[in-house]
Design a protein around this motif. Structure first.
Motif, PDB file in Angstrom:
ATOM      1  N   GLN A 186      -3.696   4.802  13.024  1.00 19.55           N
ATOM      2  CA  GLN A 186      -4.983   5.227  13.564  1.00 19.55           C
ATOM      3  C   GLN A 186      -4.985   5.264  15.080  1.00 19.55           C
ATOM      4  O   GLN A 186      -5.842   5.909  15.678  1.00 19.55           O
ATOM      5  CB  GLN A 186      -6.105   4.313  13.054  1.00 19.55           C
ATOM      6  CG  GLN A 186      -6.291   4.357  11.557  1.00 19.55           C
ATOM      7  CD  GLN A 186      -6.767   5.721  11.083  1.00 19.55           C
ATOM      8  OE1 GLN A 186      -7.432   6.445  11.803  1.00 19.55           O
ATOM      9  NE2 GLN A 186      -6.411   6.077   9.857  1.00 19.55           N
ATOM     10  N   ARG A 187      -4.032   4.571  15.696  1.00 20.27           N
ATOM     11  CA  ARG A 187      -4.014   4.664  17.154  1.00 20.27           C
ATOM     12  C   ARG A 187      -3.362   5.964  17.602  1.00 20.27           C
ATOM     13  O   ARG A 187      -3.759   6.562  18.592  1.00 20.27           O
ATOM     14  CB  ARG A 187      -3.263   3.469  17.750  1.00 20.27           C
ATOM     15  CG  ARG A 187      -3.453   3.334  19.263  1.00 20.27           C
ATOM     16  CD  ARG A 187      -2.544   2.278  19.832  1.00 20.27           C
ATOM     17  NE  ARG A 187      -1.140   2.614  19.640  1.00 20.27           N
ATOM     18  CZ  ARG A 187      -0.484   3.499  20.385  1.00 20.27           C
ATOM     19  NH1 ARG A 187      -1.098   4.146  21.346  1.00 20.27           N
ATOM     20  NH2 ARG A 187       0.784   3.759  20.148  1.00 20.27           N
ATOM     21  N   ASP A 229       0.335   1.147  13.046  1.00 23.44           N
ATOM     22  CA  ASP A 229      -1.032   1.535  13.376  1.00 23.44           C
ATOM     23  C   ASP A 229      -1.164   3.050  13.471  1.00 23.44           C
ATOM     24  O   ASP A 229      -1.185   3.604  14.565  1.00 23.44           O
ATOM     25  CB  ASP A 229      -1.465   0.895  14.701  1.00 23.44           C
ATOM     26  CG  ASP A 229      -2.975   0.966  14.883  1.00 23.44           C
ATOM     27  OD1 ASP A 229      -3.487   0.297  15.791  1.00 23.44           O
ATOM     28  OD2 ASP A 229      -3.630   1.685  14.106  1.00 23.44           O
ATOM     29  N   GLY A 271      -1.607  -3.257   7.323  1.00 23.46           N
ATOM     30  CA  GLY A 271      -1.649  -4.713   7.435  1.00 23.46           C
ATOM     31  C   GLY A 271      -0.374  -5.409   7.022  1.00 23.46           C
ATOM     32  O   GLY A 271      -0.415  -6.518   6.508  1.00 23.46           O
ATOM     33  N   ALA A 313       0.806  -1.222   0.000  1.00 23.08           N
ATOM     34  CA  ALA A 313       0.000   0.000   0.000  1.00 23.08           C
ATOM     35  C   ALA A 313       0.836   1.268   0.000  1.00 23.08           C
ATOM     36  O   ALA A 313       0.358   2.327  -0.407  1.00 23.08           O
ATOM     37  CB  ALA A 313      -0.939  -0.013   1.199  1.00 23.08           C
ATOM     38  N   PRO A 367     -12.693   5.640  11.672  1.00 25.89           N
ATOM     39  CA  PRO A 367     -11.560   5.670  10.744  1.00 25.89           C
ATOM     40  C   PRO A 367     -10.737   4.402  10.735  1.00 25.89           C
ATOM     41  O   PRO A 367      -9.874   4.230   9.890  1.00 25.89           O
ATOM     42  CB  PRO A 367     -10.715   6.842  11.272  1.00 25.89           C
ATOM     43  CG  PRO A 367     -11.064   6.949  12.698  1.00 25.89           C
ATOM     44  CD  PRO A 367     -12.442   6.431  12.881  1.00 25.89           C
ATOM     45  N   ARG A 368     -10.995   3.506  11.671  1.00 21.56           N
ATOM     46  CA  ARG A 368     -10.182   2.296  11.747  1.00 21.56           C
ATOM     47  C   ARG A 368     -10.985   1.135  11.221  1.00 21.56           C
ATOM     48  O   ARG A 368     -12.125   0.939  11.588  1.00 21.56           O
ATOM     49  CB  ARG A 368      -9.804   2.046  13.206  1.00 21.56           C
ATOM     50  CG  ARG A 368      -9.097   0.751  13.428  1.00 21.56           C
ATOM     51  CD  ARG A 368      -9.135   0.412  14.911  1.00 21.56           C
ATOM     52  NE  ARG A 368      -8.328   1.343  15.672  1.00 21.56           N
ATOM     53  CZ  ARG A 368      -7.011   1.371  15.652  1.00 21.56           C
ATOM     54  NH1 ARG A 368      -6.352   0.514  14.905  1.00 21.56           N
ATOM     55  NH2 ARG A 368      -6.355   2.232  16.377  1.00 21.56           N
ATOM     56  N   PRO A 418      -5.934   9.204  15.321  1.00 20.28           N
ATOM     57  CA  PRO A 418      -7.183   8.633  14.793  1.00 20.28           C
ATOM     58  C   PRO A 418      -7.846   9.553  13.793  1.00 20.28           C
ATOM     59  O   PRO A 418      -8.018  10.741  14.047  1.00 20.28           O
ATOM     60  CB  PRO A 418      -8.072   8.476  16.041  1.00 20.28           C
ATOM     61  CG  PRO A 418      -7.286   8.919  17.184  1.00 20.28           C
ATOM     62  CD  PRO A 418      -5.961   9.411  16.767  1.00 20.28           C
ATOM     63  N   GLY A 419      -8.197   8.990  12.646  1.00 21.73           N
ATOM     64  CA  GLY A 419      -8.831   9.792  11.619  1.00 21.73           C
ATOM     65  C   GLY A 419      -7.869  10.262  10.559  1.00 21.73           C
ATOM     66  O   GLY A 419      -8.293  10.826   9.548  1.00 21.73           O
ATOM     67  N   ARG A 421      -5.375  10.258   7.325  1.00 23.43           N
ATOM     68  CA  ARG A 421      -5.675   9.644   6.040  1.00 23.43           C
ATOM     69  C   ARG A 421      -4.821   8.408   5.786  1.00 23.43           C
ATOM     70  O   ARG A 421      -5.081   7.680   4.838  1.00 23.43           O
ATOM     71  CB  ARG A 421      -5.461  10.680   4.925  1.00 23.43           C
ATOM     72  CG  ARG A 421      -6.151  11.965   5.207  1.00 23.43           C
ATOM     73  CD  ARG A 421      -7.279  12.390   4.298  1.00 23.43           C
ATOM     74  NE  ARG A 421      -7.623  11.532   3.206  1.00 23.43           N
ATOM     75  CZ  ARG A 421      -7.493  11.873   1.929  1.00 23.43           C
ATOM     76  NH1 ARG A 421      -7.007  13.049   1.620  1.00 23.43           N
ATOM     77  NH2 ARG A 421      -7.844  11.048   0.980  1.00 23.43           N
ATOM     78  N   PRO A 466      -3.942   4.762   6.232  1.00 25.84           N
ATOM     79  CA  PRO A 466      -4.688   3.631   6.770  1.00 25.84           C
ATOM     80  C   PRO A 466      -3.780   2.639   7.481  1.00 25.84           C
ATOM     81  O   PRO A 466      -2.558   2.710   7.381  1.00 25.84           O
ATOM     82  CB  PRO A 466      -5.266   2.996   5.508  1.00 25.84           C
ATOM     83  CG  PRO A 466      -4.231   3.261   4.475  1.00 25.84           C
ATOM     84  CD  PRO A 466      -3.624   4.602   4.807  1.00 25.84           C
ATOM     85  N   VAL A 467      -4.401   1.709   8.179  1.00 25.33           N
ATOM     86  CA  VAL A 467      -3.662   0.570   8.718  1.00 25.33           C
ATOM     87  C   VAL A 467      -3.353  -0.346   7.537  1.00 25.33           C
ATOM     88  O   VAL A 467      -4.242  -0.791   6.842  1.00 25.33           O
ATOM     89  CB  VAL A 467      -4.517  -0.183   9.757  1.00 25.33           C
ATOM     90  CG1 VAL A 467      -3.773  -1.384  10.276  1.00 25.33           C
ATOM     91  CG2 VAL A 467      -4.902   0.752  10.880  1.00 25.33           C
ATOM     92  N   LYS A 473      -2.391  -3.671  -2.333  1.00 21.63           N
ATOM     93  CA  LYS A 473      -2.040  -2.275  -2.585  1.00 21.63           C
ATOM     94  C   LYS A 473      -2.971  -1.327  -1.847  1.00 21.63           C
ATOM     95  O   LYS A 473      -2.592  -0.267  -1.384  1.00 21.63           O
ATOM     96  CB  LYS A 473      -2.125  -1.959  -4.095  1.00 21.63           C
ATOM     97  CG  LYS A 473      -1.065  -2.604  -4.909  1.00 21.63           C
ATOM     98  CD  LYS A 473       0.241  -1.823  -4.791  1.00 21.63           C
ATOM     99  CE  LYS A 473       1.238  -2.196  -5.872  1.00 21.63           C
ATOM    100  NZ  LYS A 473       1.332  -3.613  -6.152  1.00 21.63           N
TER     101      LYS A 473
END
Lengths: 345, 505, 192
Positions: free
Chosen positions: A316-317, A314, A328, A267, C33-34, A320-321, A323, A325-326, C132
């Motif tokens: 978002q921890r 992470d 993975g 990503a 958001p998560r 939070p919010g 842009r 993303p997590v 992706k």
């Protein structure tokens, strides 16, 4: 009643002094100027504070005396107030006129002084030798160093470095909502408004590290949209600038190579740019020299490998919010990516 | 037999009607019908006024609870009591409720109750419109709070700048509730203002010329004119926002010919007079309370009236001082600096006149007078920090920081809530028929005064050492921890003061 | 006089049922958001028909989380531009790729189908974004794509852009029900 008042006043004064002794220095303090404009503004502030404190004490004194001054017993106004004007009315009316005129004079003076400082602070516009374009996005700062020779322009994020004593023009744009660019040690704030191009000029008078922060509510993470400002001697600045123009170094070992592969196939590549690789997306910050920066995530975390790993694992921890993303990534992938990014000084 | 004894002539009014008949006919017209429907549909201005006051105070308490939640979150660095989304909703609801659902309505409430009594008329003009305005206001407030409880409360700040509050960056219906509530409350405010103007101009008792009406009535009259000229601006802007969000117009879309700054101009053209709409009735409270407890007629009636006019007029020429950071031309900004500083002169005149009244009087320090003295101490400090903010260079550092939060709480709580508490203590017997406890009143005052200063004075410092507004948390190590903790402690004391007030009533 | 007190009591009594409503939070306005915790695999149990690609399957309850949520739809809209979907699909009208705002779906128009299309890629040019684009963002994109043809509730669909508007806002798009494929096979008129 008056004793209670006296005690309360004493308690409040003590509390106020405690607070005042917190100190004015700081990396984000308007009372610790490190730039020409901030210096003039701070000077004006102390002047205003002095004049207005005197006025306030006068008002308080008048109120206190009015409340507790001894009165002759039995002296009440008799009859309609406008039948025959007692001498006290005339005295008070004269006092009122003097007060109104005095207020007017002070106001006029303060306005004039304010205007003078405003013109002075503006005077640097047009003399800038360096131009930086800051585009605010939710919730980070895209910083582009412009140069008349296009190949000498480069981008970074959430950090501005300046040479000491050189006026720098900062062009301010926004890509989404209204933000505000504010580095209190150097200058007052200017908004970044979509559909408009604003401008401000910064001049650092001394070396140092300062912190700026977004000062217009812009959504979820307005609280965590800060930037680092570093003022340094001209030669160090030129060296840094030259280094920023270079592409990312090649991976130094197998782990970094694995990290680069992961970066380019997961990503990460969808949003970030690393010059010298095929990653060229402009959604998120430019990471070509991320390891040389002072902090991560728009000033939220100081830069080090641990924070970098935590942020990527992470976001978002921590914010939070945001842009980002997590993503993975597996632990091995994360280790590789962190090793690779940490090599991008 | 004469025709006269067979068909009684019905007279409408006049001296031939006896006392009993007059009384019977007036009661038929003006009495509140019995029962629940009668209670709901009452057009008695005193009933409606009391209703407004109680509702406004309920909103005050709700918004105050939100403020306590905020102070708990900010009592230390990086606390996680409230998520960013929840915090953003809370500070928006706090500001919106205080400004639109408490401050203006409670001032109107006192006008509705007292102005007809003070000008010597039986009822306020347009009594049914008056009752209607209350129900519209209640509907707007309830709608907004139900939305907040259902996680659809607005989260863009009480002045909802576009494009953040626009269709792309505020998805869903949150901001739509906010904008709709504005329309409800502003319709209510306009209705009441029209009634006050007509009552004062057309319904004064015989012999009561305008230069004899109490200063309270003058204050409410000037305020009502300000409402009439200011409220339409925010109604227009909130309607334009609703249209942008719901039917795709482009008022605030720069890419299609709109302008994000248009919102700010329209909102602040209302927003600045709004704070004077809140303040001027409070000056009326002070001018009523002071002569009673200083036992001397107010000094400088004419000067005070002229000061009201000057404030009302100048108040419309200041709005750009909320926009000094937006990059408008500097010469224009300087004009607004001059105007913003000039408005200090009428306020200064008012303060002088009040202190002079006290000076030459024989004060009796009952609770209302305590609150008036507290008002002077707090409001003048707020006004002076306002003079600092009026200066463009100083504002460029202090704008959108806790310095501004401190300033407006000093002028709004000092300038409106202190006099309001004084007015409640002063007129409580008139409204309800019983006296409030003096002892509890003194406790109320001192807890409130001390708590208020402990909460908001440190915020001046916080703003100058770099803490911006509307942040749900702040990093450790910035030097902001101490003042924030002090402010949170002060908030608890402030809440205790309010609790004392509640216990007292 | 107890009248103000009575008024206060009446107000409080009204507030209790309203507070009860609060327990049923309004999902449309949630800002989550998560996404799902890492490790939770995607639509592993997409029960699609095995006769042909695009056979509709019953919608799962979790779809409401994305399709009915204003925040996810607006995020999907931002991602649509960030990830350059408009390079091929324009603003929904198509060009290099098929239109997304009409009723013709080559590979199915349910949320699961669109998720699968984005993640797996498709012949003739649709890239595979597996690994992706993180899972939550794929759901957001898929939900947004459904809003382009008016399939999402009007209250949750995004409104006009704060940029040049090349088409009506999603919440005003007419609802283009996906044409039911004939039992014999996929709808082959898709490409324009």
């Amino acid at each position: 009643m008056k004793r209670a008042g006296g005690l309360a006043t004493a308690a409040l004064t003590a509390a106020a002094l405690t607070v005042l002794l917190t100190g004015c220095e700081g990396v984000q303090s308007a009372l610790d100027p490190a730039g020409h404009q901030a210096g003039r503004i701070a000077g004006l502030w102390w002047l205003f504070l002095g004049v207005l404190t005197v006025i306030y004490l006068l008002v308080l004194a008048g109120l206190l005396i009015a409340a507790i001054r001894p009165r002759r017993r039995g002296r009440l106004h008799q009859g309609p107030a406008f039948a025959k004007e007692p001498p006290i009315e005339r005295r008070l009316t004269r006092g009122l006129t003097a007060w109104a005129v005095g207020t007017g004079v002070i106001i006029l003076t303060l306005t004039g002084l304010s205007y003078a400082v405003d013109r002075d602070v503006l005077g640097l516009t047009g003399r800038a030798e360096l131009e930086i374009e800051v585009t605010a996005k939710q919730w980070w700062w895209q910083v582009k160093y412009n140069d008349p020779v296009p190949s000498r322009s480069f981008e970074t994020a959430n950090e501005i470095r300046l040479p000491v004593g050189v006026p720098v023009r900062v062009v301010l744009k926004s890509q989404d909502v209204i933000h505000s660019f504010w580095v209190p040690n150097l200058h007052g704030k200017t908004d970044l408004i979509p559909g408009r191009v604003n401008e401000t000029t910064l001049t650092a008078d001394r070396e140092g590290r300062f912190r700026g922060q977004c000062a217009e509510f812009c959504g979820f993470q307005h609280a965590n949209m800060a930037l680092d400002v570093l003022a340094m001697p001209r030669d160090r600045f030129d060296a840094w600038r030259a280094a920023q123009l270079s592409s990312a170094p090649a991976p130094g070992d197998a782990l970094q190579e694995q990290g680069r592969q992961v970066f380019l196939s997961s990503a990460c590549v969808m949003c970030h740019t690393i010059h010298g690789t095929s990653a060229a997306s402009r959604v998120g910050p430019d990471l070509t020299h991320v390891a040389g920066r002072l902090s991560l995530a728009a000033g939220t975390l100081p830069y080090n490998k641990g924070n970098l790993a935590g942020w990527i694992a992470d976001p978002q921890r921590i914010k939070p919010g945001t842009r980002m993303p997590v993503t993975g990534l597996s632990p091995d992938q994360l280790q590789g990516v962190v090793a690779y990014l940490d090599s991008l000084k | 037999m004469s025709a006269r004894s067979e068909k009684p002539v019905i007279r409408r009014d006049g001296p031939a009607l006896g006392e009993a008949e007059t009384h019977r006919r007036l009661s038929l017209s003006w009495a509140t019908p019995p029962g629940l429907w009668g209670w709901l549909s009452s057009v008695d201005h005193k009933q409606v006024g009391r209703r407004y006051i109680v509702t406004a105070f309920v909103f005050f308490l709700l918004a105050g609870l939100l403020a306590l939640a905020m102070r708990m979150q900010l009592s230390g660095p990086e606390r996680t009591l409230l998520s960013p989304d929840r915090y953003n909703q809370i500070f928006t609801m706090h500001g919106t409720t205080m400004m639109f659902l408490f401050a203006v309505p409670v001032m109107e409430a006192f006008a509705i109750f007292l102005v007809p009594l003070m000008v010597g008329t039986r009822a306020i003009a347009f009594p049914r419109l008056n009752a209607f305005s209350y129900w519209v206001y209640l509907a707007g407030g309830v709608m907004l709070w139900v939305a907040f409880i259902l996680n659809a409360g607005p989260d863009v700040g009480w002045f909802a700048y576009v494009p953040l509050s626009g269709p792309q960056f505020s998805p869903g219906k949150r901001v739509d509730f906010w904008a709709q509530m504005i329309t409800f409350t502003e319709v209510a405010a306009l209705a009441v203002s029209v009634e006050i103007i007509v009552t004062v101009f057309k319904q004064r008792a015989p012999g009561m010329s305008l230069n004899r009406i109490p200063l309270f009535v003058w204050g409410q009259l000037v305020t009502s004119f300000m409402v009439v000229f200011a409220m339409p601006a925010v109604m227009v802007s909130s309607s334009m926002l609703i249209m942008d969000r719901l039917i795709g117009t482009h008022f605030f879309n720069p890419a299609e010919g709109g302008d994000a700054l248009l919102w700010q101009h329209l909102f602040w053209f209302f927003g600045h007079p709004e704070v004077y709409i809140i303040f001027l009735p409070a000056t009326g409270f002070v001018s009523s309370i002071l002569p009673t407890f200083a036992r001397r007629p107010i000094f400088g009636y004419t000067a005070l009236v002229l000061a009201l006019f000057a404030t009302g007029f100048l108040g419309f020429g200041l709005w750009v001082h909320h926009m000094f950071a937006t990059g408008l031309p500097h010469l224009g900004n300087s004009f607004y600096t001059a105007a913003s500083m000039t408005i200090a002169i009428p306020s200064g005149i008012q303060i002088f006149c009040w202190i002079a009244t006290l000076w030459d009087g024989r004060p009796r320090f009952a609770t209302p007078l305590l609150f008036v003295i507290g008002f002077i101490v707090v409001f003048v400090l707020g006004g002076l920090s306002g003079i600092m903010l009026a200066s463009v260079p100083l504002d460029s550092q202090a704008h959108d920081t806790y310095f501004v939060v401190a300033h407006f709480h000093y002028v709004l709580i000092g300038g409106a809530v202190f006099p309001l508490f004084g007015a409640v203590y002063y007129w409580f017997p008139k409204f309800t028929g019983r006296m409030l406890s003096e002892r509890a009143g003194a406790w109320n005052f001192w807890l409130f005064f001390i708590g208020f200063n402990l909460t908001f004075f440190p915020m001046h410092i916080l703003g100058l050492i770099g803490m911006p507004r509307r942040v749900y948390s702040y990093p450790a190590g910035m030097g902001w921890d101490g003042p924030n903790l002090l402010a949170s402690a002060g908030a608890v004391i402030l809440a205790a003061g309010v609790a004392t007030f509640l216990g007292n009533v | 006089m107890s009248s103000p007190f009575h008024s206060a009591v009446r107000t409080a009594l009204l507030a209790i049922p309203l507070a009860g409503l609060g327990l049923a939070a309004c999902d449309r306005e949630d800002r989550e958001p998560r996404g799902a915790p890492v490790g939770d695999s995607g639509p592993a149990a997409i029960t699609q028909g095995s006769l042909y690609a695009g056979e509709p399957s019953p919608p799962r309850p979790s779809h409401r989380e994305y399709e009915n949520n204003a925040y996810h739809l607006s995020q999907g809209k931002q991602l649509y531009t960030s990830f350059n979907c408009n390079t091929c699909h324009a603003n929904g009208g198509g060009g290099i790729g098929p239109a997304l705002m009409d009723d013709k779906w080559i590979y199915g128009g349910t949320l699961d189908n669109i998720y699968a299309t984005i993640v797996q890629g498709r012949p003739n040019g649709m890239p595979s974004f597996r690994n992706k684009i993180p899972e939550q963002q794929v759901w957001q994109l898929a939900a947004y794509v459904r809003s382009l043809s008016g399939q999402t509730p009007k209250a949750a669909s995004p409104s006009r852009n704060d940029t040049l508007n090349a088409k009506p806002a999603e919440q005003r798009m007419p609802k283009e029900e996906p044409k039911g494929s004939s039992p014999g096979g996929p709808n082959l008129e898709g490409r324009q």
